[in-house]
Design a protein around this motif. Sequence first.
Motif, PDB file in Angstrom:
ATOM      1  N   UNK A 174       0.817  -1.207   0.000  1.00  0.00           N
ATOM      2  CA  UNK A 174       0.000   0.000   0.000  1.00  0.00           C
ATOM      3  C   UNK A 174       0.857   1.266   0.000  1.00  0.00           C
ATOM      4  N   UNK A 175       2.185   1.119   0.047  1.00  0.00           N
ATOM      5  CA  UNK A 175       3.076   2.276  -0.024  1.00  0.00           C
ATOM      6  C   UNK A 175       4.468   1.811  -0.438  1.00  0.00           C
ATOM      7  N   UNK A 176       5.115   2.606  -1.313  1.00  0.00           N
ATOM      8  CA  UNK A 176       6.497   2.330  -1.700  1.00  0.00           C
ATOM      9  C   UNK A 176       7.355   3.518  -1.274  1.00  0.00           C
ATOM     10  N   UNK A 177       8.413   3.242  -0.525  1.00  0.00           N
ATOM     11  CA  UNK A 177       9.325   4.284  -0.067  1.00  0.00           C
ATOM     12  C   UNK A 177      10.751   3.747  -0.193  1.00  0.00           C
ATOM     13  N   UNK A 178      11.733   4.390   0.451  1.00  0.00           N
ATOM     14  CA  UNK A 178      13.113   3.923   0.366  1.00  0.00           C
ATOM     15  C   UNK A 178      13.916   4.383   1.559  1.00  0.00           C
ATOM     16  N   UNK A 179      15.014   3.688   1.836  1.00  0.00           N
ATOM     17  CA  UNK A 179      15.851   3.988   2.992  1.00  0.00           C
ATOM     18  C   UNK A 179      16.609   5.294   2.777  1.00  0.00           C
ATOM     19  N   UNK A 180      16.730   6.076   3.866  1.00  0.00           N
ATOM     20  CA  UNK A 180      17.439   7.346   3.794  1.00  0.00           C
ATOM     21  C   UNK A 180      18.111   7.609   5.143  1.00  0.00           C
ATOM     22  N   UNK A 181      18.597   8.835   5.332  1.00  0.00           N
ATOM     23  CA  UNK A 181      19.355   9.197   6.537  1.00  0.00           C
ATOM     24  C   UNK A 181      18.813  10.480   7.153  1.00  0.00           C
ATOM     25  N   UNK A 182      18.772  10.508   8.468  1.00  0.00           N
ATOM     26  CA  UNK A 182      18.381  11.703   9.212  1.00  0.00           C
ATOM     27  C   UNK A 182      19.561  12.145  10.078  1.00  0.00           C
ATOM     28  N   UNK A 183      19.922  13.429   9.972  1.00  0.00           N
ATOM     29  CA  UNK A 183      21.024  13.985  10.757  1.00  0.00           C
ATOM     30  C   UNK A 183      20.544  15.257  11.449  1.00  0.00           C
ATOM     31  N   UNK A 184      21.358  15.750  12.378  1.00  0.00           N
ATOM     32  CA  UNK A 184      21.045  17.042  12.989  1.00  0.00           C
ATOM     33  C   UNK A 184      21.165  18.137  11.930  1.00  0.00           C
ATOM     34  N   UNK A 185      20.396  19.179  12.078  1.00  0.00           N
ATOM     35  CA  UNK A 185      20.317  20.205  11.033  1.00  0.00           C
ATOM     36  C   UNK A 185      21.649  20.912  10.800  1.00  0.00           C
ATOM     37  N   UNK A 227      -9.626   7.872  -0.451  1.00  0.00           N
ATOM     38  CA  UNK A 227      -9.294   7.830   0.982  1.00  0.00           C
ATOM     39  C   UNK A 227      -7.799   7.683   1.221  1.00  0.00           C
ATOM     40  N   UNK A 228      -7.111   7.000   0.302  1.00  0.00           N
ATOM     41  CA  UNK A 228      -5.668   6.792   0.433  1.00  0.00           C
ATOM     42  C   UNK A 228      -4.938   8.133   0.374  1.00  0.00           C
ATOM     43  N   UNK A 229      -5.246   8.946  -0.646  1.00  0.00           N
ATOM     44  CA  UNK A 229      -4.582  10.241  -0.793  1.00  0.00           C
ATOM     45  C   UNK A 229      -4.954  11.178   0.359  1.00  0.00           C
ATOM     46  N   UNK A 230      -6.211  11.113   0.800  1.00  0.00           N
ATOM     47  CA  UNK A 230      -6.654  11.943   1.929  1.00  0.00           C
ATOM     48  C   UNK A 230      -5.852  11.595   3.180  1.00  0.00           C
ATOM     49  N   UNK A 290       1.063  13.046   6.302  1.00  0.00           N
ATOM     50  CA  UNK A 290       2.436  13.246   5.840  1.00  0.00           C
ATOM     51  C   UNK A 290       2.613  14.504   5.008  1.00  0.00           C
ATOM     52  N   UNK A 291       1.505  15.105   4.602  1.00  0.00           N
ATOM     53  CA  UNK A 291       1.578  16.374   3.891  1.00  0.00           C
ATOM     54  C   UNK A 291       2.339  17.440   4.669  1.00  0.00           C
ATOM     55  N   UNK A 292       2.105  17.578   6.006  1.00  0.00           N
ATOM     56  CA  UNK A 292       2.825  18.584   6.794  1.00  0.00           C
ATOM     57  C   UNK A 292       4.346  18.386   6.804  1.00  0.00           C
ATOM     58  N   UNK A 293       4.827  17.179   6.481  1.00  0.00           N
ATOM     59  CA  UNK A 293       6.275  16.939   6.421  1.00  0.00           C
ATOM     60  C   UNK A 293       6.869  17.419   5.098  1.00  0.00           C
ATOM     61  N   UNK A 294       6.014  17.933   4.210  1.00  0.00           N
ATOM     62  CA  UNK A 294       6.498  18.474   2.946  1.00  0.00           C
ATOM     63  C   UNK A 294       6.700  17.443   1.854  1.00  0.00           C
ATOM     64  N   UNK A 295       6.150  16.237   2.041  1.00  0.00           N
ATOM     65  CA  UNK A 295       6.282  15.194   1.022  1.00  0.00           C
ATOM     66  C   UNK A 295       4.978  15.109   0.237  1.00  0.00           C
ATOM     67  N   UNK A 296       4.993  15.391  -1.063  1.00  0.00           N
ATOM     68  CA  UNK A 296       3.766  15.264  -1.849  1.00  0.00           C
ATOM     69  C   UNK A 296       3.330  13.807  -1.949  1.00  0.00           C
ATOM     70  N   UNK A 297       2.050  13.588  -2.074  1.00  0.00           N
ATOM     71  CA  UNK A 297       1.528  12.220  -2.153  1.00  0.00           C
ATOM     72  C   UNK A 297       2.048  11.531  -3.405  1.00  0.00           C
ATOM     73  N   UNK A 298       2.663  10.357  -3.267  1.00  0.00           N
ATOM     74  CA  UNK A 298       3.123   9.612  -4.441  1.00  0.00           C
ATOM     75  C   UNK A 298       1.946   8.913  -5.114  1.00  0.00           C
ATOM     76  N   UNK A 299       2.216   8.290  -6.229  1.00  0.00           N
ATOM     77  CA  UNK A 299       1.207   7.465  -6.891  1.00  0.00           C
ATOM     78  C   UNK A 299       0.995   6.206  -6.048  1.00  0.00           C
ATOM     79  N   UNK A 300      -0.256   5.877  -5.701  1.00  0.00           N
ATOM     80  CA  UNK A 300      -0.481   4.643  -4.935  1.00  0.00           C
ATOM     81  C   UNK A 300       0.016   3.430  -5.712  1.00  0.00           C
TER      82      UNK A 300
END
Length: 271
Positions: free
Chosen positions: A119-130, A246-249, A255-265
Motif C-alpha cells: 500500500x506504499x512504496x518508499x526507500x531507505x534514507x538518513x536523518x542527521x542534525x540540522x 481515501x488513500x490520498x486523503x 504526511x503532507x505537513x512533512x512536505x512530502x507530496x503524495x506519491x502514486x499509490x
Amino acid sequence: MPSISKRVLGALALVVALPLAATACGGGGDSGDTIVIGTKFDQPGLGLKNPDGTMSGFDVDVAKYVAQQLGYPEDKIEWKEAPSGQRETLIQNDQVKFIAATYSITDARKEKVDFAGPYLITGQSLLVRSDNTDITGEASLQNNKKLCSVSGSTPAQRIKDKFPGVQLQQYDTYSACIEALKNGAIDAVTTDEVILAGYAAQSPGAFKVVGGTFSEENYGIGLKKGDTELLTQINDALVKMEQDGSWKKAWDENLGPAGIPAPQPPQINQS
C-alpha cells in the motif's frame, strides 16, 4: 445435596462461559466482536499513540479503513504495539489479526507470514542534525560514523550487509534513536524516508533528511500465513481505498505537513 447442585451448576456455567469469552476477543466479524491490529506507537505521521490515548498516522488510517471494510468500526479496534523485531511473532501467535506498521515485504518474512498490498512504496534514507555537514548520503557512512536503526528492521540489516565499516547501534524503537541523535550520542538515524520525514516534521529545525533514497521498500499488511480469505479481503479493501480517494486523503493529512507530496499509490497484488 443443594450445595452439590450449586457446585455442578457453577461448573457448567463456567464451561459455557469460557468459549463465549474466547470468541468475544477474536476477529470473527460479528458486530459485538473486536479486532486486534498491530501498529507502531512511536512513529509520527505513520503510527503514533497520542498523549490522550488516541492513535494517528497514515498506517493507522490504512488499518482503520481496512477494519471498516471487514466489518469493524473504529470503536471495535484494539490497538497493539508492534515493534519491528516482534511483528512475525505477534502474527504467528494470533496476538493480532493483522499488522500495518511500516512493514516491508521481504522474501525472508514471507516465509513466516503473508502480506497484503503493497500500500506504499518508499526507500531507505538518513536523518542527521540540522547543523551536520559531513553526512550527505550513504557514501559518507564509511568514515566510522555512528549510525542508529531498529533491531529486526530491514534498514538495519541492509547497513550490516552493505556498510560493514559503520558503527551500527540497534535500539528497540526509532524514538530511542531520535533521542540519541538529539543528544549527540550518534551521528545519524537510518530507516525509510517517510519515517524520517515524520520525525523531522515533529521537531522543526532540529533535523534534516539527507542523501535521497538508496533502497526500495514495499510496505504491506502482515497477516497469518495461509489465511487466503483474509488476504483477499484486505487487498480488496486497499484497492477500494485507493480508488475512492481515501488513500490520498490519509497521506495528505498525516504526511503532507512533512512536505512530502503524495506519491502514486502502488498496484495492489490481487490474486
